[in-house]
Design an enzyme around this catalytic site. Structure first.
Site, short mmCIF file in Angstrom:
data_model
loop_
_atom_site.label_atom_id
_atom_site.label_comp_id
_atom_site.label_asym_id
_atom_site.label_seq_id
_atom_site.Cartn_x
_atom_site.Cartn_y
_atom_site.Cartn_z
CB SER A 170 -0.92 0.02 1.24
OG SER A 170 -0.15 0.09 2.43
CB THR A 184 -0.26 6.71 2.32
OG1 THR A 184 0.28 7.14 3.58
CG2 THR A 184 0.64 7.19 1.19
CE LYS A 229 9.75 6.23 9.79
NZ LYS A 229 9.90 5.22 8.73
CB SER A 259 9.41 10.49 8.51
OG SER A 259 8.47 11.52 8.78
CE1 TYR A 315 6.77 6.83 11.38
CE2 TYR A 315 6.64 9.22 11.49
CZ TYR A 315 6.72 8.05 10.75
OH TYR A 315 6.75 8.12 9.38
#
Length: 264
Positions: free
Chosen positions: A15, A188, A157, A140, A153
């Protein structure tokens, strides 16, 4: 560099950015290994590819990062070689640090950092022996700066940047490239699947994500960066690009800007 007849392995291919990248590569007569946890979704991606006979499916669970050596052997055997690894698998977060249990923090690192690093390490001896290869890592913008609701998160990263910047210096003599791709907002399901404080998915799309770049446009920019062997590139809107610049040269100003972001 041309992608024609190259063997490219893409994780997180079922995806979003991974899927768009696979579809873009398929148009360039690339031989593809596509991986994620969900076989059914990978089958659906393969059907949409031009020349689907050049697409092989290999199920990968990045959380099972202690058992990737045999998986890498299987991946190499599919076409007899691998030229490029695109590490795209990962999961996001939408929860305050104070409310998030340490097990959720560990889960995020397990998928985003340890899974990616373990897969790269498992494939690395092959690239070293070959004296050629290209490792691509989708990180990111929050790998460059931290924002509310994404503490672990962002940390995962940032960790990827530290590891792969170090790795790039170590393996330069083997003619192996490392490219870090830093997405801004891309339309997304990343925010839909983002983990909340109890580990459940958010199941709603953030407004900024909904207004983000189209995945197919992003994929073109990603592949251009890989083709040009860029070390690092930020792909996003003007605000995301500006924030990275301000972080570098005017960190206090950025800190004030980030404090004003909504945290609930």
């Amino acid at each position: 560099m041309s992608f024609e007849n190259k063997v490219v392995w893409v994780t997180g291919a079922s995806s979003g950015i991974g899927k768009a990248t696979v579809l873009a590569l398929a148009k360039q007569n690339t031989k593809l290994i596509i991986s994620s946890r969900n076989i059914e979704k990978l089958e659906a991606v393969k059907i949409r590819c031009e020349n689907p006979e050049n697409v092989k499916i290999l199920q990968v669970d990045l959380d099972d990062y202690h058992n990737l050596d045999k998986l890498v052997e299987e991946a190499i055997s599919l076409f007899g070689e691998i030229d490029i690894l695109i590490n795209n698998g990962g999961i996001s977060q939408r929860s305050l640090a104070i409310d998030t249990g340490i097990t959720i923090d560990h889960q995020i690192f397990k998928t985003n950092y340890f899974g990616t690093v373990a897969l790269t390490k498992a494939l690395l001896p092959y690239f070293v022996a070959k004296k050629e290869g290209h490792i691509v890592v989708v990180t990111s913008v929050v790998g460059k700066l931290g924002t509310p609701l994404r503490s672990s998160y962002a940390a995962s990263k940032h960790a990827l940047h530290g590891f792969f910047d170090s790795l790039r210096a170590e393996i330069h003599r083997y003619n192996i490239d490392v490219t870090l791709i830093c997405p801004g907002y891309v339309h997304t399901n990343v925010s839909m699947n983002a983990l909340t404080e109890d580990g459940s998915p958010q199941n709603t799309m953030d407004k900024k994500t909904a207004a983000g770049l189209a995945p197919d446009y992003f994929a073109k920019k990603l592949l251009k960066a890989v083709k040009n062997r860029k070390q690092e590139v930020v792909i996003g809107g003007a605000l995301e690009k500006l924030s990275v610049y301000v972080k570098r040269f005017f960190p206090r100003i950025l800190a004030k800007m980030i404090r004003k972001l909504a945290v609930t």
